[in-house]
Design an enzyme around this catalytic site. Sequence first.
Site, PDB file in Angstrom:
ATOM      1  N   ASN A 125       0.846  -1.188   0.000  1.00 16.88           N
ATOM      2  CA  ASN A 125       0.000   0.000   0.000  1.00 16.88           C
ATOM      3  C   ASN A 125       0.882   1.239   0.000  1.00 16.88           C
ATOM      4  OD1 ASN A 125      -2.414   1.621   0.344  1.00 16.88           O
ATOM      5  ND2 ASN A 125      -1.831   1.882   2.493  1.00 16.88           N
ATOM      6  N   HIS A 127       1.049   5.006   1.265  1.00 14.57           N
ATOM      7  CA  HIS A 127       0.389   5.826   2.295  1.00 14.57           C
ATOM      8  C   HIS A 127       1.077   7.191   2.404  1.00 14.57           C
ATOM      9  CE1 HIS A 127      -1.937   6.720   5.856  1.00 14.57           C
ATOM     10  NE2 HIS A 127      -0.833   7.196   6.387  1.00 14.57           N
ATOM     11  N   SER A 154       5.051   6.555   2.395  1.00 11.36           N
ATOM     12  CA  SER A 154       5.594   5.220   2.688  1.00 11.36           C
ATOM     13  C   SER A 154       4.939   4.195   1.784  1.00 11.36           C
ATOM     14  CB  SER A 154       5.273   4.812   4.138  1.00 11.36           C
ATOM     15  OG  SER A 154       5.679   5.787   5.063  1.00 11.36           O
ATOM     16  N   ASP A 163      -2.517   0.343   8.066  1.00 16.88           N
ATOM     17  CA  ASP A 163      -1.278   1.107   7.840  1.00 16.88           C
ATOM     18  C   ASP A 163      -0.145   0.683   8.786  1.00 16.88           C
ATOM     19  OD1 ASP A 163      -2.599   2.550   5.877  1.00 16.88           O
ATOM     20  OD2 ASP A 163      -3.229   4.126   7.258  1.00 16.88           O
ATOM     21  N   GLU A 192       5.485  10.415  -4.174  1.00 12.79           N
ATOM     22  CA  GLU A 192       4.855   9.103  -4.423  1.00 12.79           C
ATOM     23  C   GLU A 192       5.176   8.600  -5.826  1.00 12.79           C
ATOM     24  OE1 GLU A 192       0.941   9.626  -1.533  1.00 12.79           O
ATOM     25  OE2 GLU A 192       0.716   9.887  -3.686  1.00 12.79           O
TER      26      GLU A 192
HETATM   27  C1  GRF Z   1      -2.204   9.060  -2.761  1.00 10.94           C
HETATM   28  O1  GRF Z   1      -1.868  10.258  -2.117  1.00 10.94           O
HETATM   29  C2  GRF Z   1      -1.945   7.885  -1.862  1.00 10.94           C
HETATM   30  O2  GRF Z   1      -0.900   8.093  -0.956  1.00 10.94           O
HETATM   31  C3  GRF Z   1      -3.235   7.773  -1.100  1.00 10.94           C
HETATM   32  O3  GRF Z   1      -4.222   8.118  -2.039  1.00 10.94           O
HETATM   33  C4  GRF Z   1      -3.678   8.998  -3.019  1.00 10.94           C
HETATM   34  C5  GRF Z   1      -4.010   8.426  -4.360  1.00 10.94           C
HETATM   35  O4  GRF Z   1      -3.812   9.297  -5.413  1.00 10.94           O
HETATM   36  N1  GRF Z   1      -3.367   6.454  -0.545  1.00 10.94           N
HETATM   37  P1  GRF Z   1      -4.023   8.796  -6.909  1.00 10.94           P
HETATM   38  O5  GRF Z   1      -5.413   8.152  -6.977  1.00 10.94           O
HETATM   39  O6  GRF Z   1      -2.959   7.808  -7.226  1.00 10.94           O
HETATM   40  O7  GRF Z   1      -3.962  10.023  -7.763  1.00 10.94           O
END
Ligand code: GRF
Length: 230
Positions: A125, A127, A154, A163, A192
């Site tokens: 996942n 996060h 993360s 989480d 990310e």
């Molecule tokens: C991301 O910020 C992720 O960390 C969280 O949800 C968001 C998803 O964004 N779990 P996207 O749908 O990939 O644009």
Amino acid sequence: MPNQQPLKIAVLVSGNGSNLQVLIDQMLADALPIKLVGVISNKADAYALERVRLTNAQHHSAIQTAIIDRDNNGKKYSRVGFEQRALAVLGEWQPDLVVLAGFMRILTPLFIDGVSQTLNVPMINLHPSLLPAYKGVNTHQRVLQTGERFHGCSVHMVTSELDAGRVIAQAVTAITPHENAEQLQQRVHGLEYQLLPLVVNLFARRLVVWQSGTLINQSGLPMPLRLWLD
Ligand code: GRF
């Protein structure tokens, strides 16, 4: 490195899917040795589904989608109903790795154990915080309210505690003065987009492997891997 089959991944989404897009783009550019076998959404109107449709149309690819939102009678799937259906779909797709990328539904042990024990594959996942700090939602606002100096994201193993699974890698950034939650969220999104493909790459290159329900790190890198990304 010996020739390896691309890692088959399935991605679960609920919304925009910008992280999914990064994986798709890197797969298409041959920058990631993966094969995206399918995308499951618990929302019929998730833009992530449109991203898959556009990719399939523009690149003659055949990424499958499963929308598990409402049943044939128009009734919203129950938690158990969703999880049973999603497990059945994953059973057909046979991924090597399940990725939760913006999947906004809490999963129960039925699904989590189904993936790790029945399908016998790892599930990760993404996060938006430096776990174990700031589990749950609204992480950016909470980080700012507390006056933290650092924030980030993360990628961790999914276990039945929310989480709380083993952290594989984190990207860290310093909070800048007067930054608001929206600006911080944008910056964390940027982190990310680097972190998730990096971790998927570790799996795809078999530097991190799943053996008998345990994650084995044979990359020679420390785990959690902490990256300072700005
Ligand atoms: C991301 O910020 C992720 O960390 C969280 O949800 C968001 C998803 O964004 N779990 P996207 O749908 O990939 O644009």
